[in-house]
Design an enzyme around this catalytic site. Structure first.
Site, mmCIF file in Angstrom:
data_model
loop_
_atom_site.group_PDB
_atom_site.id
_atom_site.type_symbol
_atom_site.label_atom_id
_atom_site.label_comp_id
_atom_site.label_asym_id
_atom_site.label_seq_id
_atom_site.Cartn_x
_atom_site.Cartn_y
_atom_site.Cartn_z
ATOM 1 N N HIS A 120 3.585 -6.789 -3.305
ATOM 2 C CA HIS A 120 2.393 -7.616 -3.453
ATOM 3 C C HIS A 120 1.883 -7.425 -4.877
ATOM 4 O O HIS A 120 1.636 -6.298 -5.315
ATOM 5 C CB HIS A 120 1.327 -7.232 -2.432
ATOM 6 C CG HIS A 120 1.723 -7.532 -1.022
ATOM 7 N ND1 HIS A 120 1.519 -6.662 0.026
ATOM 8 C CD2 HIS A 120 2.342 -8.626 -0.489
ATOM 9 C CE1 HIS A 120 1.968 -7.209 1.144
ATOM 10 N NE2 HIS A 120 2.486 -8.398 0.859
ATOM 11 N N GLU A 123 -0.986 -5.080 -5.827
ATOM 12 C CA GLU A 123 -0.865 -3.683 -5.408
ATOM 13 C C GLU A 123 0.098 -2.967 -6.365
ATOM 14 O O GLU A 123 1.241 -2.661 -6.018
ATOM 15 C CB GLU A 123 -0.373 -3.607 -3.965
ATOM 16 C CG GLU A 123 -1.315 -4.277 -2.970
ATOM 17 C CD GLU A 123 -0.738 -4.409 -1.574
ATOM 18 O OE1 GLU A 123 0.307 -3.765 -1.287
ATOM 19 O OE2 GLU A 123 -1.311 -5.156 -0.758
ATOM 20 N N HIS A 229 3.137 0.093 -1.465
ATOM 21 C CA HIS A 229 2.041 -0.844 -1.249
ATOM 22 C C HIS A 229 0.721 -0.140 -1.537
ATOM 23 O O HIS A 229 0.682 1.042 -1.872
ATOM 24 C CB HIS A 229 2.058 -1.359 0.199
ATOM 25 C CG HIS A 229 3.184 -2.293 0.494
ATOM 26 N ND1 HIS A 229 3.021 -3.656 0.598
ATOM 27 C CD2 HIS A 229 4.503 -2.063 0.717
ATOM 28 C CE1 HIS A 229 4.181 -4.230 0.861
ATOM 29 N NE2 HIS A 229 5.103 -3.286 0.948
ATOM 30 N N GLU A 326 2.004 3.288 1.754
ATOM 31 C CA GLU A 326 0.692 2.838 1.298
ATOM 32 C C GLU A 326 0.077 4.006 0.530
ATOM 33 O O GLU A 326 -0.263 5.031 1.117
ATOM 34 C CB GLU A 326 -0.182 2.457 2.486
ATOM 35 C CG GLU A 326 0.417 1.388 3.393
ATOM 36 C CD GLU A 326 0.242 -0.020 2.846
ATOM 37 O OE1 GLU A 326 -0.462 -0.164 1.818
ATOM 38 O OE2 GLU A 326 0.798 -0.961 3.434
#
Length: 481
Positions: A120, A123, A229, A326
């Site tokens: 993304h 990110e 991410h 993440e």
């Protein structure tokens, strides 16, 4: 030479390969603090050659990133190879830097590992972490035993940005927005792969960036992978999706896990990363009302259902064990915070690469000693396997235990063989097939039930309805993965 390399690998893993998992009790987020592993050099205070210098507190846009990668390859041609797997919608190269002592030649049974950042566009912390990892590996290769082991025994492919177009329009300091999340066609690249629970169909029009990843995975048999991410602090593992009558959240807002046959291995990989991260294993909710992840890990579907995700595609169609990492609550934090993100993730990123040397590996031969390419290799009672390379190679990351290897190839009888995996070393298992019979067409093996994605140019984006646009916005706003 190969026997010598295997012995060196086994000796090193026996000494250094045991993960921190063996010395940590996993009773809950507060059970253990982060433990510094003394076997890994984490000091970056050494002199950095000009080719490896980065802006320590800033992001590197496409031109800067490209210049850095090219300079690194020129300065370290014996340890690197720079290549592109394709182009983005707007024509930016999807760069990959390979770090290895054999970047220009094929070494038998040397596992292929990849890190992919910036899926993304908004990110980008993973993008910067991977640039710093490149710097760390090359600077420390001459003096750090663990880094030297990784570079000598592993092909490490680092792709800092899968979505360079999205990054260029993102806004620094935007912690929860969506500007730059999608590619230049307005598509979410982590929703664009074939999905097991949708009959193997592509989730939307195939995009050039996702097609490039799919082609890349047909060219190399990756063993281990991770995608970076932002927007949460957790290590997520497959499956991301689940077979449900309606692919909508339950009215209660709760989701159910969707576990792979390799759940034990995925849990280990996620826990290993989380507990080697300085904060992930003990993190609370990012924002009031957010999910709290025990031990900093989660099954993807237990968090929320996601169709067309990249980690499921890696596992089902390539046999690669991939996590979604993440790495921070803020999607696009200010550049001055990047040194702290690097310190948080450094040990975990290095230790994760070493997990490629766990489990079983070997080659498949015919009765004359010729390698058998494109054979189906899987572990009995574990539905998804992999294909052998042109040299007949296979790898499988497994936890300690006793397993049965199943091998099938056209024109050969099906082969089964029991083997054992021990902690701290990999098992070397070569297989000899005998002629006769056809491949068992009913076998539930890698890539046989579902087609590969359509490798074709993406179509011009179609005009979206107001409902579709609003739905996409609210589904992505503040949401990670």
């Amino acid at each position: 030479m190969m026997i010598h390399l295997v012995l060196v690998q086994m000796a090193f893993i026996a000494i250094y390969g045991a993960s921190l998992r063996d010395s940590i009790t996993f009773d809950g987020p507060e059970a253990s603090p982060w433990i510094r592993d003394p076997r890994i050099v984490l000091d970056d205070g050494v002199s950095v050659p000009p080719a490896l210098r980065l802006n320590p507190e800033g992001y590197h846009h496409y031109d800067e990133m490209t210049a850095f990668l090219r300079a690194v390859h020129v300065a370290y041609p014996q340890l690197t190879s720079l290549y592109s797997i394709g182009q983005s919608v707007q024509g930016r190269e999807l760069w990959v830097l390979l770090i290895s002592t054999t970047p220009a030649e094929r070494t038998i049974l040397k596992p292929e590992v990849k890190y992919v950042g910036n899926i993304h566009g908004n990110e980008p912390v993973g993008r910067e972490l991977l640039l710093r990892l490149i710097q760390h590996l090359l600077v420390n290769y001459p003096k750090d035993d663990y880094v030297r082991f990784l570079v000598e025994t592993t092909n490490i492919h680092i792709m800092p940005s899968m979505n360079p177009d999205g990054f260029e329009v993102s806004r620094e300091g935007d912690c929860g927005g969506v500007q730059g999340r999608y590619n230049a066609n307005g598509k979410d690249l982590n929703r664009n792969f074939p999905d097991l629970f949708r009959g193997g169909k592509n989730n939307g029009d195939p995009q050039p960036e996702a097609n490039a990843i799919a082609r890349w995975m047909t060219q190399r048999q990756f063993v281990l992978s991770a995608a970076f991410h932002g927007g949460a602090l957790v290590a997520s593992y497959p499956f991301d999706n689940k077979e449900v009558k309606l692919n909508l959240p339950h009215l209660s807002g709760r989701y159910e896990p969707s576990l792979t046959p390799d759940d034990d291995t995925f849990r280990h990989l996620a826990t290993m990363y989380s507990f080697n991260h300085r904060k992930m294993h003990s993190a609370g909710a990012c924002f009031p009302g957010d999910t709290v992840f025990p031990n900093g890990t989660t099954n993807g579907a237990a968090w929320y259902y996601l169709a067309g995700g990249m980690q499921d595609y890696n596992y089902v169609w390539n046999g690669a064990m991939e996590l979604t990492l993440e790495v921070g609550c803020c999607k696009y934090p200010r550049g001055e915070t990047l040194p702290e993100y690097w310190e948080d993730n450094k040990q975990a990123m290095l230790k994760y690469l070493g997990e490629a040397h766990r489990g079983v590996r070997g080659q498949v031969f015919d009765s004359l000693g010729n390698p058998v390419a494109n054979a189906n290799v899987r572990i009995k009672n574990r539905s998804f396997g992999s294909k052998t390379t042109t040299l007949g190679e296979f790898w499988r990351i497994l936890m300690p235990g006793v397993y049965t290897l199943q091998v099938e190839a056209d024109g050969f009888a099906t082969h089964e063989e029991a083997f054992q995996v021990e902690e701290g070393r990999h098992t070397l298992l070569n297989v000899s097939l005998r002629r006769g019979g056809d491949k068992n067409s009913g076998a539930n093996t890698f890539n046989d039930r579902f087609p590969l994605p359509q490798l074709q140019p993406s179509q011009p984006p179609r005009r979206q309805s107001v409902f579709s646009s609003l739905n996409k916005f609210f589904n992505a706003f503040g949401r990670a993965k």
